[in-house]
Design a protein around this motif. Structure first.
Motif, PDB file in Angstrom:
ATOM      1  N   ALA A  79      -9.104  -6.968   9.052  1.00 55.99           N
ATOM      2  CA  ALA A  79      -8.985  -5.722   8.234  1.00 55.99           C
ATOM      3  C   ALA A  79      -7.992  -4.696   8.583  1.00 55.99           C
ATOM      4  CB  ALA A  79     -10.458  -4.955   8.337  1.00 55.99           C
ATOM      5  N   ALA A  80      -7.765  -4.474  10.099  1.00 52.82           N
ATOM      6  CA  ALA A  80      -6.831  -3.498  10.623  1.00 52.82           C
ATOM      7  C   ALA A  80      -5.638  -3.987  10.332  1.00 52.82           C
ATOM      8  CB  ALA A  80      -7.028  -3.413  12.429  1.00 52.82           C
ATOM      9  N   VAL A  81      -5.213  -5.282  10.499  1.00 55.08           N
ATOM     10  CA  VAL A  81      -3.903  -5.859   9.869  1.00 55.08           C
ATOM     11  C   VAL A  81      -3.409  -5.671   8.740  1.00 55.08           C
ATOM     12  CG1 VAL A  81      -2.203  -7.794   9.884  1.00 55.08           C
ATOM     13  CG2 VAL A  81      -3.722  -7.578  11.767  1.00 55.08           C
ATOM     14  N   ILE A  82      -4.448  -5.875   7.834  1.00 58.78           N
ATOM     15  CA  ILE A  82      -4.412  -5.688   6.245  1.00 58.78           C
ATOM     16  C   ILE A  82      -3.896  -4.059   5.708  1.00 58.78           C
ATOM     17  CG2 ILE A  82      -5.633  -5.516   3.983  1.00 58.78           C
ATOM     18  CD1 ILE A  82      -6.930  -8.080   4.933  1.00 58.78           C
ATOM     19  N   GLY A  83      -4.855  -3.331   6.626  1.00 54.10           N
ATOM     20  CA  GLY A  83      -4.565  -1.846   6.384  1.00 54.10           C
ATOM     21  C   GLY A  83      -3.480  -1.235   6.732  1.00 54.10           C
ATOM     22  N   THR A  84      -2.922  -1.729   8.155  1.00 52.99           N
ATOM     23  CA  THR A  84      -1.509  -1.432   8.603  1.00 52.99           C
ATOM     24  C   THR A  84      -0.594  -1.830   7.793  1.00 52.99           C
ATOM     25  OG1 THR A  84      -2.634  -1.107  10.812  1.00 52.99           O
ATOM     26  CG2 THR A  84      -0.151  -1.290  10.528  1.00 52.99           C
ATOM     27  N   VAL A  85      -0.617  -3.061   7.599  1.00 55.33           N
ATOM     28  CA  VAL A  85       0.566  -3.701   6.496  1.00 55.33           C
ATOM     29  C   VAL A  85       0.792  -3.019   5.263  1.00 55.33           C
ATOM     30  CG1 VAL A  85       1.545  -5.658   5.405  1.00 55.33           C
ATOM     31  CG2 VAL A  85       0.593  -5.694   7.951  1.00 55.33           C
ATOM     32  N   SER A  86      -0.391  -2.725   4.566  1.00 59.21           N
ATOM     33  CA  SER A  86      -0.289  -2.105   3.335  1.00 59.21           C
ATOM     34  C   SER A  86       0.284  -0.490   3.470  1.00 59.21           C
ATOM     35  CB  SER A  86      -1.750  -2.159   2.699  1.00 59.21           C
ATOM     36  OG  SER A  86      -2.128  -3.474   2.539  1.00 59.21           O
ATOM     37  N   VAL A  87      -0.239   0.083   4.311  1.00 61.49           N
ATOM     38  CA  VAL A  87       0.335   1.584   4.505  1.00 61.49           C
ATOM     39  C   VAL A  87       1.612   1.537   4.576  1.00 61.49           C
ATOM     40  CG1 VAL A  87      -0.174   3.641   5.900  1.00 61.49           C
ATOM     41  CG2 VAL A  87      -2.037   2.481   5.259  1.00 61.49           C
ATOM     42  N   LEU A  88       2.252   0.632   5.562  1.00 65.36           N
ATOM     43  CA  LEU A  88       3.335   0.526   6.097  1.00 65.36           C
ATOM     44  C   LEU A  88       4.407   0.322   4.748  1.00 65.36           C
ATOM     45  CD1 LEU A  88       3.522  -0.467   9.750  1.00 65.36           C
ATOM     46  CD2 LEU A  88       3.666   1.703   8.951  1.00 65.36           C
ATOM     47  N   ALA A  89       3.906  -0.760   4.182  1.00 69.46           N
ATOM     48  CA  ALA A  89       4.705  -1.458   3.163  1.00 69.46           C
ATOM     49  C   ALA A  89       4.891  -0.053   1.842  1.00 69.46           C
ATOM     50  CB  ALA A  89       4.145  -2.505   2.420  1.00 69.46           C
ATOM     51  N   CYS A  90       3.828   0.509   1.676  1.00 73.11           N
ATOM     52  CA  CYS A  90       3.673   1.486   0.667  1.00 73.11           C
ATOM     53  C   CYS A  90       4.785   2.668   1.077  1.00 73.11           C
ATOM     54  CB  CYS A  90       2.441   2.161   0.379  1.00 73.11           C
ATOM     55  SG  CYS A  90       1.361   0.884  -0.322  1.00 73.11           S
TER      56      CYS A  90
END
Length: 274
Positions: A79-90
């Motif tokens: 969950a932490a990896v998915i959230g971090t990757v999504s925010v940085l990509a956006c």
């Protein structure tokens, strides 16, 4: 990863190309909505790419580091990896929201999206576009290739140890199901890496060429327009193939998929028996 790939399919083929062809006067062509769709296209693609990298790292840890696996391969870490990757990509793709300007003003409302003059003339935009086009397939490809090579090396080392323990020669491993699974894993890992770079290659080359030639007005019959459409199709396809390859090759998923297909039939039989 599957959710990010689904967003790519929704934003690019559906909201962008289908709307442009079949709904040319819909609300999707309001400038603000058009900008949002453009940003969503780039953001979802970036998220999909980095989710694939994250999944590759997860497989690397699970196979190569047994002790770290218990701490890293958890729902909380995922969950932490998915959230971090999504925010940085956006956040990284926010500049693409300003790629277009208004084409017409009708009743005080901005309609349609046209490339801003600064995009074709500004050195800053040129640097950003070239960096983005090279960075996205380049860095993820290198990371996936690196982790896949390390994973394959680990698999091969474990296979040699297994052959030694079983006292078998290299030509007698066909009956060993575990060895067959490891061979399939190696093919799977490199098919992911190979398909990624092949499907992204056309988009990268064409984008750099278009920037150097300063050619952004493409007619329908122009060969460059056909190349652009083909490169876009391949890029979108790249965002879907990895999920299909990863998931459809898993035995448990195939079993659950068969059960899902058989469930309506079994339910009908039960009702008929009653």
């Amino acid at each position: 990863m599957a959710a990010a790939d689904l967003l790519v399919v929704i934003s690019n083929p559906l909201l962008k190309w289908t709307a442009e062809i079949y709904f040319p006067r819909s609300f999707l062509f309001i400038t603000a909505v058009c900008r949002l769709v453009t940003w969503l296209m780039f953001a979802s693609t970036a998220t999909s790419v980095w989710m694939t990298v994250a999944f590759t790292v997860d497989r690397f840890v699970a196979i190569c580091y047994e002790k770290l696996k218990t701490k890293y391969c958890t729902e909380r870490t995922a969950a932490a990896v998915i959230g971090t990757v999504s925010v940085l990509a956006c956040l990284e793709t926010v500049p693409w929201a300003f790629l277009y300007g208004a084409g017409k003003i009708i009743d005080g409302v901005s309609w349609y999206c046209v490339l801003t003059p600064s995009f074709t003339n500004s050195p800053s935009w040129a640097a950003f576009e070239i960096f983005h086009r090279i960075f996205y397939p380049g860095v993820p490809f290198i990371l996936m290739l690196l982790f896949n090579i390390l994973t394959v090396r680990r698999i091969l080392a474990a296979s040699r140890a297994r052959r030694g323990l079983r006292g078998q020669k290299s030509g007698e491993n066909d009956k060993d199901r575990e060895m067959e699974n490891r061979r399939k894993s190696i093919v799977l890992l490199f098919s992911i890496t190979g398909s990624f770079i092949l499907l992204w290659g056309t988009t990268v080359v064409f984008s750099i060429y278009r920037r150097i030639a300063n050619s952004y007005v493409l007619s329908v019959t122009n060969p460059r327009s056909i190349t652009y459409q083909a490169s876009t199709m391949l890029q979108v396809l790249s965002s879907c193939t990895n999920t299909c390859i990863y998931v459809l090759t898993q035995t448990k998923f195939r079993e659950e998929l068969k059960n899902a297909v058989k469930y309506p039939r079994n339910l009908i039989f039960k009702v008929m028996k009653r």
